[in-house]
Scaffold this motif. Structure first.
Motif, PDB file in Angstrom:
ATOM      1  N   VAL A   1      -1.664  14.435   6.737  1.00 30.87           N
ATOM      2  CA  VAL A   1      -0.503  13.542   6.689  1.00 30.87           C
ATOM      3  C   VAL A   1      -0.933  12.107   6.981  1.00 30.87           C
ATOM      4  N   PHE A   2      -1.917  11.924   7.844  1.00 30.14           N
ATOM      5  CA  PHE A   2      -2.435  10.580   8.088  1.00 30.14           C
ATOM      6  C   PHE A   2      -2.948   9.964   6.788  1.00 30.14           C
ATOM      7  N   PHE A   3      -3.729  10.738   6.022  1.00 25.24           N
ATOM      8  CA  PHE A   3      -4.232  10.232   4.741  1.00 25.24           C
ATOM      9  C   PHE A   3      -3.091  10.000   3.750  1.00 25.24           C
ATOM     10  N   LEU A   4      -2.066  10.833   3.796  1.00 25.10           N
ATOM     11  CA  LEU A   4      -0.888  10.627   2.946  1.00 25.10           C
ATOM     12  C   LEU A   4      -0.203   9.313   3.297  1.00 25.10           C
ATOM     13  N   ILE A   5      -0.107   9.006   4.586  1.00 21.61           N
ATOM     14  CA  ILE A   5       0.524   7.757   5.026  1.00 21.61           C
ATOM     15  C   ILE A   5      -0.266   6.555   4.510  1.00 21.61           C
ATOM     16  N   VAL A   6      -1.581   6.627   4.600  1.00 22.59           N
ATOM     17  CA  VAL A   6      -2.419   5.535   4.083  1.00 22.59           C
ATOM     18  C   VAL A   6      -2.203   5.380   2.583  1.00 22.59           C
ATOM     19  N   TYR A   7      -2.227   6.489   1.853  1.00 21.60           N
ATOM     20  CA  TYR A   7      -2.021   6.460   0.402  1.00 21.60           C
ATOM     21  C   TYR A   7      -0.652   5.879   0.048  1.00 21.60           C
ATOM     22  N   LEU A   8       0.389   6.342   0.722  1.00 19.55           N
ATOM     23  CA  LEU A   8       1.737   5.838   0.445  1.00 19.55           C
ATOM     24  C   LEU A   8       1.865   4.357   0.789  1.00 19.55           C
ATOM     25  N   GLY A   9       1.151   3.916   1.822  1.00 23.20           N
ATOM     26  CA  GLY A   9       1.158   2.493   2.163  1.00 23.20           C
ATOM     27  C   GLY A   9       0.606   1.645   1.025  1.00 23.20           C
ATOM     28  N   PHE A  10      -0.527   2.061   0.464  1.00 23.23           N
ATOM     29  CA  PHE A  10      -1.098   1.333  -0.677  1.00 23.23           C
ATOM     30  C   PHE A  10      -0.187   1.415  -1.899  1.00 23.23           C
ATOM     31  N   LEU A  11       0.394   2.586  -2.124  1.00 24.01           N
ATOM     32  CA  LEU A  11       1.301   2.768  -3.256  1.00 24.01           C
ATOM     33  C   LEU A  11       2.525   1.867  -3.127  1.00 24.01           C
ATOM     34  N   LEU A  12       3.077   1.774  -1.922  1.00 22.20           N
ATOM     35  CA  LEU A  12       4.237   0.913  -1.691  1.00 22.20           C
ATOM     36  C   LEU A  12       3.868  -0.554  -1.869  1.00 22.20           C
ATOM     37  N   TRP A  13       2.721  -0.935  -1.383  1.00 18.29           N
ATOM     38  CA  TRP A  13       2.250  -2.315  -1.534  1.00 18.29           C
ATOM     39  C   TRP A  13       2.162  -2.687  -3.019  1.00 18.29           C
TER      40      TRP A  13
END
Length: 174
Positions: free
Chosen positions: A97-109
């Motif tokens: 989930v930590f890696f998912l959060i990082v991925y979603l952060g970049f996706l949102l950006w």
């Protein structure tokens, strides 16, 4: 601890309500595709149906995704996971989930940048014959990614509480 539990309860409740409403979007897609078939068979084909069905599918997927994460309906490799203890599952889930959060952060950006671009240049349009504006679907995508990010953080907090030995009530109705 109280703030953590309040955050989990609030985000889970919000995504549960949105997910339960959006799940009826399948009927919207069915209606659009039914009209597409009928209009192609009996009338002049409509230009808007295929692209509108795609937009409806994106909305369905992006706004229903957080609810799917909450319900544990996401795809998992159950080869080893099913045999692990609850503590081991929480450890692995917290890491993924930590890696998912990082991925979603970049996706949102990237999504926010693309949405701003769409607004800045007089309303970006699709290159198809129908030529709809793209900003509405980009806003929906950013909203969906934001909700998924909030839900992923909620899941991470649940895993951390489980690792601490806290009891996490499962408040989601199936």
């Amino acid at each position: 601890m109280r703030i953590t539990r309040r955050y989990i309860r609030t985000v889970d409740g919000l995504n549960r309500v949105i997910g339960r409403i959006v799940m009826f979007g399948i009927f919207v897609m069915m209606g659009i595709l039914l009209w597409s078939s009928v209009s192609k068979t009996f009338f002049l084909p409509s230009l808007w149906t295929l692209e509108m069905a795609q937009f409806a599918m994106v909305t369905y997927y992006m706004l229903g995704g957080p609810y799917s994460i909450q319900m544990g309906s996401n795809v998992r490799m159950d080869l080893l996971y099913g045999e692990w203890s609850d503590r081991r599952k929480a450890q692995v889930d917290a890491l993924t989930v930590f890696f998912l959060i990082v991925y979603l952060g970049f996706l949102l950006w990237g999504g926010i940048g693309s949405t701003i671009y769409s607004f800045q240049y007089g309303g970006e349009r699709s290159p198809t014959a129908w030529r709809p504006y793209l900003w509405p679907i980009k806003v929906i995508m950013c909203l969906g990614i934001s909700l998924m990010l909030l839900q992923a953080i909620s899941e991470l907090l649940k895993d951390i509480l489980r690792l601490k030995g806290e009891d996490i009530p499962h408040e989601v109705d199936a």
